[in-house]
Design a protein around this motif. Structure first.
Motif, PDB file in Angstrom:
ATOM      1  N   ALA A 128      52.478  77.339 -74.460  1.00  0.00           N
ATOM      2  CA  ALA A 128      51.557  77.548 -73.334  1.00  0.00           C
ATOM      3  C   ALA A 128      50.402  76.553 -73.378  1.00  0.00           C
ATOM      4  CB  ALA A 128      51.026  78.980 -73.361  1.00  0.00           C
ATOM      5  N   ILE A 129      49.944  76.203 -74.576  1.00  0.00           N
ATOM      6  CA  ILE A 129      48.847  75.238 -74.695  1.00  0.00           C
ATOM      7  C   ILE A 129      49.275  73.879 -74.155  1.00  0.00           C
ATOM      8  CG2 ILE A 129      47.436  73.966 -76.354  1.00  0.00           C
ATOM      9  CD1 ILE A 129      47.448  76.475 -78.094  1.00  0.00           C
ATOM     10  N   LEU A 130      50.441  73.436 -74.552  1.00  0.00           N
ATOM     11  CA  LEU A 130      50.935  72.133 -74.094  1.00  0.00           C
ATOM     12  C   LEU A 130      51.179  72.139 -72.585  1.00  0.00           C
ATOM     13  CD1 LEU A 130      51.771  69.336 -75.128  1.00  0.00           C
ATOM     14  CD2 LEU A 130      54.088  70.212 -75.408  1.00  0.00           C
ATOM     15  N   ILE A 131      51.769  73.215 -72.055  1.00  0.00           N
ATOM     16  CA  ILE A 131      52.051  73.314 -70.619  1.00  0.00           C
ATOM     17  C   ILE A 131      50.757  73.328 -69.814  1.00  0.00           C
ATOM     18  CG2 ILE A 131      52.988  74.810 -68.818  1.00  0.00           C
ATOM     19  CD1 ILE A 131      55.098  75.710 -70.878  1.00  0.00           C
ATOM     20  N   THR A 132      49.797  74.144 -70.256  1.00  0.00           N
ATOM     21  CA  THR A 132      48.547  74.299 -69.512  1.00  0.00           C
ATOM     22  C   THR A 132      47.740  73.011 -69.490  1.00  0.00           C
ATOM     23  OG1 THR A 132      48.466  76.648 -70.100  1.00  0.00           O
ATOM     24  CG2 THR A 132      46.412  75.627 -69.370  1.00  0.00           C
ATOM     25  N   LEU A 133      47.610  72.371 -70.643  1.00  0.00           N
ATOM     26  CA  LEU A 133      46.837  71.127 -70.685  1.00  0.00           C
ATOM     27  C   LEU A 133      47.502  70.038 -69.845  1.00  0.00           C
ATOM     28  CD1 LEU A 133      45.825  71.043 -74.468  1.00  0.00           C
ATOM     29  CD2 LEU A 133      44.385  71.624 -72.516  1.00  0.00           C
ATOM     30  N   ALA A 134      48.823  69.982 -69.871  1.00  0.00           N
ATOM     31  CA  ALA A 134      49.528  68.986 -69.066  1.00  0.00           C
ATOM     32  C   ALA A 134      49.397  69.292 -67.572  1.00  0.00           C
ATOM     33  CB  ALA A 134      50.998  68.944 -69.471  1.00  0.00           C
ATOM     34  N   THR A 135      49.414  70.568 -67.217  1.00  0.00           N
ATOM     35  CA  THR A 135      49.356  70.959 -65.816  1.00  0.00           C
ATOM     36  C   THR A 135      47.971  70.754 -65.216  1.00  0.00           C
ATOM     37  OG1 THR A 135      51.080  72.626 -66.178  1.00  0.00           O
ATOM     38  CG2 THR A 135      49.719  72.869 -64.211  1.00  0.00           C
ATOM     39  N   LEU A 136      46.928  71.086 -65.992  1.00  0.00           N
ATOM     40  CA  LEU A 136      45.572  71.066 -65.445  1.00  0.00           C
ATOM     41  C   LEU A 136      44.825  69.767 -65.701  1.00  0.00           C
ATOM     42  CD1 LEU A 136      44.363  74.658 -66.443  1.00  0.00           C
ATOM     43  CD2 LEU A 136      45.464  73.926 -64.319  1.00  0.00           C
ATOM     44  N   SER A 137      45.421  68.842 -66.430  1.00  0.00           N
ATOM     45  CA  SER A 137      44.707  67.616 -66.782  1.00  0.00           C
ATOM     46  C   SER A 137      44.301  66.800 -65.562  1.00  0.00           C
ATOM     47  CB  SER A 137      45.564  66.754 -67.713  1.00  0.00           C
ATOM     48  OG  SER A 137      46.788  66.399 -67.069  1.00  0.00           O
ATOM     49  N   ASP A 138      45.115  66.823 -64.520  1.00  0.00           N
ATOM     50  CA  ASP A 138      44.807  66.066 -63.314  1.00  0.00           C
ATOM     51  C   ASP A 138      44.123  66.911 -62.242  1.00  0.00           C
ATOM     52  OD1 ASP A 138      45.942  63.821 -64.434  1.00  0.00           O
ATOM     53  OD2 ASP A 138      47.930  64.254 -63.611  1.00  0.00           O
ATOM     54  N   LYS A 139      43.956  68.199 -62.492  1.00  0.00           N
ATOM     55  CA  LYS A 139      43.353  69.091 -61.500  1.00  0.00           C
ATOM     56  C   LYS A 139      41.838  69.140 -61.587  1.00  0.00           C
ATOM     57  CE  LYS A 139      47.260  70.555 -59.751  1.00  0.00           C
ATOM     58  NZ  LYS A 139      47.614  70.333 -58.321  1.00  0.00           N
ATOM     59  N   PHE A 140      41.318  68.826 -62.760  1.00  0.00           N
ATOM     60  CA  PHE A 140      39.877  68.892 -62.953  1.00  0.00           C
ATOM     61  C   PHE A 140      39.270  67.497 -63.004  1.00  0.00           C
ATOM     62  CE2 PHE A 140      40.773  73.176 -64.430  1.00  0.00           C
ATOM     63  CZ  PHE A 140      39.657  73.874 -63.972  1.00  0.00           C
ATOM     64  N   SER A 141      38.004  67.432 -62.627  1.00  0.00           N
ATOM     65  CA  SER A 141      37.241  66.196 -62.754  1.00  0.00           C
ATOM     66  C   SER A 141      35.947  66.504 -63.487  1.00  0.00           C
ATOM     67  CB  SER A 141      36.934  65.593 -61.374  1.00  0.00           C
ATOM     68  OG  SER A 141      36.242  66.521 -60.564  1.00  0.00           O
ATOM     69  N   ARG A 142      35.601  65.634 -64.404  1.00  0.00           N
ATOM     70  CA  ARG A 142      34.400  65.846 -65.198  1.00  0.00           C
ATOM     71  C   ARG A 142      33.154  65.487 -64.435  1.00  0.00           C
ATOM     72  NH1 ARG A 142      35.660  64.913 -71.122  1.00  0.00           N
ATOM     73  NH2 ARG A 142      37.904  64.781 -71.287  1.00  0.00           N
ATOM     74  N   HIS A 143      32.027  66.096 -64.870  1.00  0.00           N
ATOM     75  CA  HIS A 143      30.728  65.614 -64.424  1.00  0.00           C
ATOM     76  C   HIS A 143      30.469  64.266 -65.086  1.00  0.00           C
ATOM     77  CE1 HIS A 143      29.283  68.911 -62.069  1.00  0.00           C
ATOM     78  NE2 HIS A 143      29.459  69.791 -63.050  1.00  0.00           N
ATOM     79  N   GLU A 144      29.730  63.415 -64.412  1.00  0.00           N
ATOM     80  CA  GLU A 144      29.389  62.140 -65.011  1.00  0.00           C
ATOM     81  C   GLU A 144      28.424  62.361 -66.162  1.00  0.00           C
ATOM     82  OE1 GLU A 144      27.907  59.532 -62.073  1.00  0.00           O
ATOM     83  OE2 GLU A 144      29.783  59.405 -60.938  1.00  0.00           O
ATOM     84  N   SER A 145      28.618  61.613 -67.230  1.00  0.00           N
ATOM     85  CA  SER A 145      27.744  61.767 -68.393  1.00  0.00           C
ATOM     86  C   SER A 145      26.343  61.310 -68.067  1.00  0.00           C
ATOM     87  CB  SER A 145      28.292  60.950 -69.562  1.00  0.00           C
ATOM     88  OG  SER A 145      28.366  59.595 -69.195  1.00  0.00           O
ATOM     89  N   THR A 146      25.381  61.997 -68.703  1.00  0.00           N
ATOM     90  CA  THR A 146      23.981  61.688 -68.409  1.00  0.00           C
ATOM     91  C   THR A 146      23.433  60.712 -69.422  1.00  0.00           C
ATOM     92  OG1 THR A 146      23.336  63.598 -69.731  1.00  0.00           O
ATOM     93  CG2 THR A 146      23.601  63.937 -67.375  1.00  0.00           C
TER      94      THR A 146
END
Length: 380
Positions: free
Chosen positions: A362-380
């Protein structure tokens, strides 16, 4: 006949002389007459003394490694992070120690591939508020999987040339040699060049105010600008413009500096949480986790959800009976539905062909599935 009698008298005299000599020797060294029982007891005591001395020698660096977080300030809040939480009880269903090590190795590999910054190992049942000693002892035995998982995760994350300093021989690490290496960017070889390296401070004499010597896996030790305690793990930034070729120079930096300056993933930190509630409440980042995700086959299809940006993302995985069982075992959580404690409660594999999905899968599936769904905040 006279010759025979003379020989007998001579032999008798010799035996008498030998007995007198042996007795005189024993009487002259009475302190050396030790029984086999006392000798074996002394051998056992000496062996125990050597083991205790060796254990102290190797345990001290690990304690000082934790203290080094104060010496080298960890400013992880200046960059976005990904954290995953895994119950240590998933190792209880593994039949052999070899299989337990394999499961932890799969988790470590998935975390490294998808650049996870923090792995939280938690207990499914909270033992902090349990007053019954028998029940607490039972729950403590169930939590042994968490201790094993933490040790193997830390071992795999540590660069190979530093492991002998921080991890003495132990039965928990018996099968780690069979696991696939993480091969992370900070697992550098002696012939590889890099601006940053992980190292350990050594107990070598230096001039007053001249810093410390650090072993970083190279033939030459590095001289840094800070005076740190011996046997402290530290991240070093080498000086590229060093005029003295006979001696390497550098400075101690935060472990997130390679990530900030060169966008280079620099491994993960491991944290223990005694309960599901403490996974979120004891967040080490300022402001806590701004996006939390719970995973279950009873959750919402991830394709139907629109995600927001995150600064510190947390993904929680359940055990054999799911996150619902963790809620029942933690009385400090008032909610009865997992949807009420997470921002998102998702099913990341809605079209699964198997009845169950193991946690490491589940860890491998979830990280692979959601890796392109989220975008990070820009670093400050």
């Amino acid at each position: 006949m006279n010759d025979i009698n003379n020989n007998k008298d001579e032999q008798k005299n010799r035996s008498t002389f030998a007995e007198k000599f042996a007795n005189a020797r024993l009487n002259s060294f009475p302190e050396k007459r030790v029984s086999w029982k006392e000798l074996n007891q002394k051998k056992k005591e000496y062996k125990k003394y050597k083991q205790e001395r060796l254990s102290k020698k190797f345990n001290k660096p690990q304690e000082k490694q934790i203290q080094s977080e104060e010496d080298v300030s960890l400013k992880v809040d200046e960059y976005s992070t990904i954290s995953i939480a895994v119950p240590g009880t998933i190792l209880d269903i593994c039949q052999t120690r070899e299989l337990k090590a394999y499961v932890v190795g799969q988790i470590a590999r998935a975390a490294s591939i998808f650049k996870v910054n923090e792995i939280i190992v938690y207990n499914e049942k909270n033992i902090e508020n349990v007053e019954d000693e028998e029940e607490k002892m039972k729950l403590s035995k169930e939590g042994r999987g968490s201790a094993l998982m933490i040790k193997i995760l830390q071992y795999l994350e540590c660069p190979q040339y530093l492991r002998k300093f921080f991890f003495p021989m132990h039965s928990d690490l018996h099968y780690v040699g069979l696991l696939n290496p993480l091969d992370s960017p900070h697992h550098l070889r002696a012939d590889e060049t890099s601006r940053f390296r992980e190292g350990i401070t050594v107990n070598m004499p230096v001039g007053s105010g001249k810093g410390s010597y650090v072993y970083v896996g190279l033939k030459k030790k590095v001289v840094i600008d800070k005076l740190l305690k011996p046997n402290t793990r530290v991240t070093i930034m080498l000086d590229p413009d060093n005029p003295n070729k006979k001696r390497l120079r550098g400075k101690a930096v935060s472990p997130v500096t390679p990530l900030k300056l060169e966008n280079c993933y620099w491994g993960y930190q491991v944290r223990f949480a005694p309960s599901l509630n403490s996974v979120i409440s004891r967040c080490p980042f300022k402001g806590g986790y701004d996006v939390t995700i719970g995973t279950s086959d009873a959750g919402q299809n991830y394709k139907e959800v629109s995600f927001s940006k995150y600064k510190h993302l947390l993904i929680v995985f359940g055990g054999v009976k799911g996150i619902e069982s963790c809620l029942e075992g933690d009385e400090t959580i008032a909610a009865t539905d997992p949807k009420d404690i997470f921002n998102y409660y998702l099913n990341t594999c809605p079209s699964q062909g198997s009845r169950t999905i193991r946690t490491e899968e589940a860890i491998l599936i979830t990280l692979a599935t959601l890796s392109d769904k989220f975008s990070r905040h820009e670093s400050t």
